[in-house]
Design an enzyme around this catalytic site. Sequence first.
Site, PDB file in Angstrom:
ATOM      1  N   GLU A   1       0.884  -1.178   0.000  1.00  0.00           N
ATOM      2  CA  GLU A   1       0.000   0.000   0.000  1.00  0.00           C
ATOM      3  C   GLU A   1       0.914   1.218   0.000  1.00  0.00           C
ATOM      4  OE1 GLU A   1      -3.180   0.080  -0.228  1.00  0.00           O
ATOM      5  OE2 GLU A   1      -3.843  -1.921   0.314  1.00  0.00           O
TER       6      GLU A   1
ATOM      7  N   CYS B   1      -2.520   9.362   2.571  1.00  0.00           N
ATOM      8  CA  CYS B   1      -2.192   8.773   1.268  1.00  0.00           C
ATOM      9  C   CYS B   1      -3.259   9.139   0.248  1.00  0.00           C
ATOM     10  CB  CYS B   1      -2.041   7.264   1.385  1.00  0.00           C
ATOM     11  SG  CYS B   1      -3.488   6.469   2.099  1.00  0.00           S
TER      12      CYS B   1
HETATM   13  P1  NAD Z   1       8.276   4.952   4.815  1.00  0.00           P
HETATM   14  O1  NAD Z   1       8.344   4.180   3.555  1.00  0.00           O
HETATM   15  O2  NAD Z   1       9.379   5.875   5.133  1.00  0.00           O
HETATM   16  O3  NAD Z   1       8.191   3.951   6.070  1.00  0.00           O
HETATM   17  C1  NAD Z   1       7.147   3.024   6.211  1.00  0.00           C
HETATM   18  C2  NAD Z   1       7.609   1.911   7.145  1.00  0.00           C
HETATM   19  O4  NAD Z   1       8.669   1.196   6.529  1.00  0.00           O
HETATM   20  C3  NAD Z   1       8.156   2.398   8.489  1.00  0.00           C
HETATM   21  O5  NAD Z   1       7.701   1.541   9.492  1.00  0.00           O
HETATM   22  C4  NAD Z   1       9.663   2.265   8.306  1.00  0.00           C
HETATM   23  O6  NAD Z   1      10.364   2.062   9.516  1.00  0.00           O
HETATM   24  C5  NAD Z   1       9.748   1.023   7.440  1.00  0.00           C
HETATM   25  N1  NAD Z   1      10.982   0.894   6.662  1.00  0.00           N
HETATM   26  C6  NAD Z   1      11.792   1.870   6.190  1.00  0.00           C
HETATM   27  N2  NAD Z   1      12.812   1.330   5.500  1.00  0.00           N
HETATM   28  C7  NAD Z   1      12.646  -0.016   5.528  1.00  0.00           C
HETATM   29  C8  NAD Z   1      13.362  -1.133   4.977  1.00  0.00           C
HETATM   30  N3  NAD Z   1      14.464  -0.962   4.254  1.00  0.00           N
HETATM   31  N4  NAD Z   1      12.887  -2.377   5.193  1.00  0.00           N
HETATM   32  C9  NAD Z   1      11.759  -2.565   5.901  1.00  0.00           C
HETATM   33  N5  NAD Z   1      11.043  -1.554   6.457  1.00  0.00           N
HETATM   34  C10 NAD Z   1      11.477  -0.303   6.268  1.00  0.00           C
HETATM   35  O7  NAD Z   1       6.877   5.690   4.806  1.00  0.00           O
HETATM   36  P2  NAD Z   1       6.296   6.717   5.896  1.00  0.00           P
HETATM   37  O8  NAD Z   1       7.015   8.013   5.768  1.00  0.00           O
HETATM   38  O9  NAD Z   1       6.235   6.057   7.227  1.00  0.00           O
HETATM   39  O10 NAD Z   1       4.790   6.870   5.396  1.00  0.00           O
HETATM   40  C11 NAD Z   1       4.396   7.796   4.430  1.00  0.00           C
HETATM   41  C12 NAD Z   1       4.175   7.123   3.095  1.00  0.00           C
HETATM   42  O11 NAD Z   1       3.247   6.057   3.228  1.00  0.00           O
HETATM   43  C13 NAD Z   1       3.582   8.047   2.064  1.00  0.00           C
HETATM   44  O12 NAD Z   1       4.203   7.820   0.832  1.00  0.00           O
HETATM   45  C14 NAD Z   1       2.132   7.613   1.997  1.00  0.00           C
HETATM   46  O13 NAD Z   1       1.474   7.901   0.796  1.00  0.00           O
HETATM   47  C15 NAD Z   1       2.250   6.159   2.227  1.00  0.00           C
HETATM   48  N6  NAD Z   1       0.989   5.628   2.711  1.00  0.00           N
HETATM   49  C16 NAD Z   1       0.257   4.830   1.878  1.00  0.00           C
HETATM   50  C17 NAD Z   1      -0.970   4.362   2.311  1.00  0.00           C
HETATM   51  C18 NAD Z   1      -1.825   3.475   1.438  1.00  0.00           C
HETATM   52  O14 NAD Z   1      -2.745   2.885   1.966  1.00  0.00           O
HETATM   53  N7  NAD Z   1      -1.578   3.362   0.149  1.00  0.00           N
HETATM   54  C19 NAD Z   1      -1.429   4.693   3.572  1.00  0.00           C
HETATM   55  C20 NAD Z   1      -0.647   5.502   4.373  1.00  0.00           C
HETATM   56  C21 NAD Z   1       0.561   5.962   3.938  1.00  0.00           C
END
Ligand code: NAD
Length: 533
Positions: free
Chosen positions: A252, A286
């Site tokens: 997502e 999002c």
């Molecule tokens: P992010 O990608 O920075 O982090 C998301 C999660 O991934 C965090 O828990 C982080 O610790 C983890 N993570 C980071 N690097 C990793 C790795 N190498 N391996 C495994 N896990 C890792 O995103 P964010 O800043 O927390 O969230 C914002 C983003 O999420 C925006 O782009 C938003 O659009 C998206 N989002 C999408 C939805 C959806 O339903 N499509 C919903 C909410 C947020």
Amino acid sequence: MSSTRTSIAPMATDLQVAVRKVASINPATGDVLREIDCAADAQVQQAVARARSAQRQWAARDVGARIEILKQFQRTLQDMKTEVARLITREAGKPYVEALLTEVLVVLDATRFLVENARSFLRDQPIPHGSLAMKTKAGRLVREPRGVIGIISPWNYPLSIPAVETLAALVTGNAVVLKPSEFTSLIALEFESMLRAAGVPEAIFQVLPGDGATGAALLESEINKLVFTGSVPTGKRIAQACAKRLLPVLLELGGKDPMLVLDDADLNVASSAAVWGAFVNAGQACLSVERCYVHRSLYPRFLEACTTKARKLRVGNGLDSEIDIGPMIHERQLRIVESQVEDAKAMGARVLTGGTPLPELGPNFYAPTVLADVTPQMQIIQQETFGPVLPIAPFDTDAQAIQLANDSEFGLAASVFTRNTPRGEAIARKLAAGTVMVNDVISCFGISEAPHGGIKASGIGRAHGRQGMEEMVRLKYLDVDRMPRTKKLWWYGYGESFARHMEAFVDFQFARGMGRRIKGGLQSVGVVGGKKL
Ligand code: NAD
């Protein structure tokens, strides 16, 4: 205390072991709410191993027993709604009422949906056979839990995103190991304690606080599926790692959702929708309205209405009931917004209101910003902004509006505003997105029956609703022959005569014209006699 929020640098607790820590910080005040040790790699492996060994017993319980636990959780969450919503506001910054509606209420209703539907979802589904050759068999689909579901979640909806996914996984018989965002560990731990209190065994739901490296360790563990919600760049890295070991993954990811305002739209309704859709959760949703295309005949009045409404919004600490917009999660996110707005200005966009940080409120506050005359070349149109900015551009024809909306690498959701619902629906069908709303924005996330997810770079798979439960199970097709004492026609015994009879059998079913079919049927009747069985 600066509220720039990154994982805290490793701190040596003794000479040998350096424990990484993450800090939960109130983005409105910069207060450190708590520092928490990141789960070490070994702890991640152990948690997953514990989950694996406990999961079978959990799955063996009657679904009714798991439903009862969900009902208990629902009662607890309802009782604790105020404390939970306040904690979300303290940790993630959104106004209290948004925490209540877009997090607590969403989870309460998703629980209602699962309670009402899990039993029928898990019931074997008959698969009637159309093929004549297979009429003697009874087929059905059996839905089995996958085992241990790893969930990695973001900070922007720190309860509703992991909770809806977790509850769907648990009720279908899985164990869950959740790695929440490093910025919102406390709400995840609160969710864990509520589920424990409701009767979920310790090994069946475990929260592992930590940073990206903790997430990477979860990815490498013996989980049976990964459910990831986050940004496109992280999602791509995760997809590559999953591909190496063929680990099923639900992604997502980000969005750049367009909103179309057709020439017959109600200007007041559409401008209110655009303003709320762009600024709710300080634009960090999002499903935010990230691009707004307005028919040229309405354009000047629409700009004016949005500007007037945006200027009235009050920015501040989300715990103050008189504010509309809270802080952004951290300064890094604010700098992204700032640089995109500067890029847009340099390329000719007009700032109608906002366009600057609000340092007098704290380092994470940015003014609600309305931009006019944005163009496809600008970063603000190409990249996810994830901040309180409403970029608006005019269009002349419906075809042009559709083309502008679809001209994006993202495809999460979109919306169309019109007084003519069939026209809106027709346009909705032409938009490349996982969800399209006609005359509303974002609220699809609160419809527990509706699948949530994107196409293109916005992700793979669906959360929420029946499709969300479907992601948590393995499908097994079970087929039972009703004539166990009979050898099957197609088993060995090949030869010229058999081939002729089979040709006749194929003709009987698919030849053009009734005459040839009847002839084929008659010829095929003798097949048993013609074959050495
Ligand atoms: P992010 O990608 O920075 O982090 C998301 C999660 O991934 C965090 O828990 C982080 O610790 C983890 N993570 C980071 N690097 C990793 C790795 N190498 N391996 C495994 N896990 C890792 O995103 P964010 O800043 O927390 O969230 C914002 C983003 O999420 C925006 O782009 C938003 O659009 C998206 N989002 C999408 C939805 C959806 O339903 N499509 C919903 C909410 C947020």
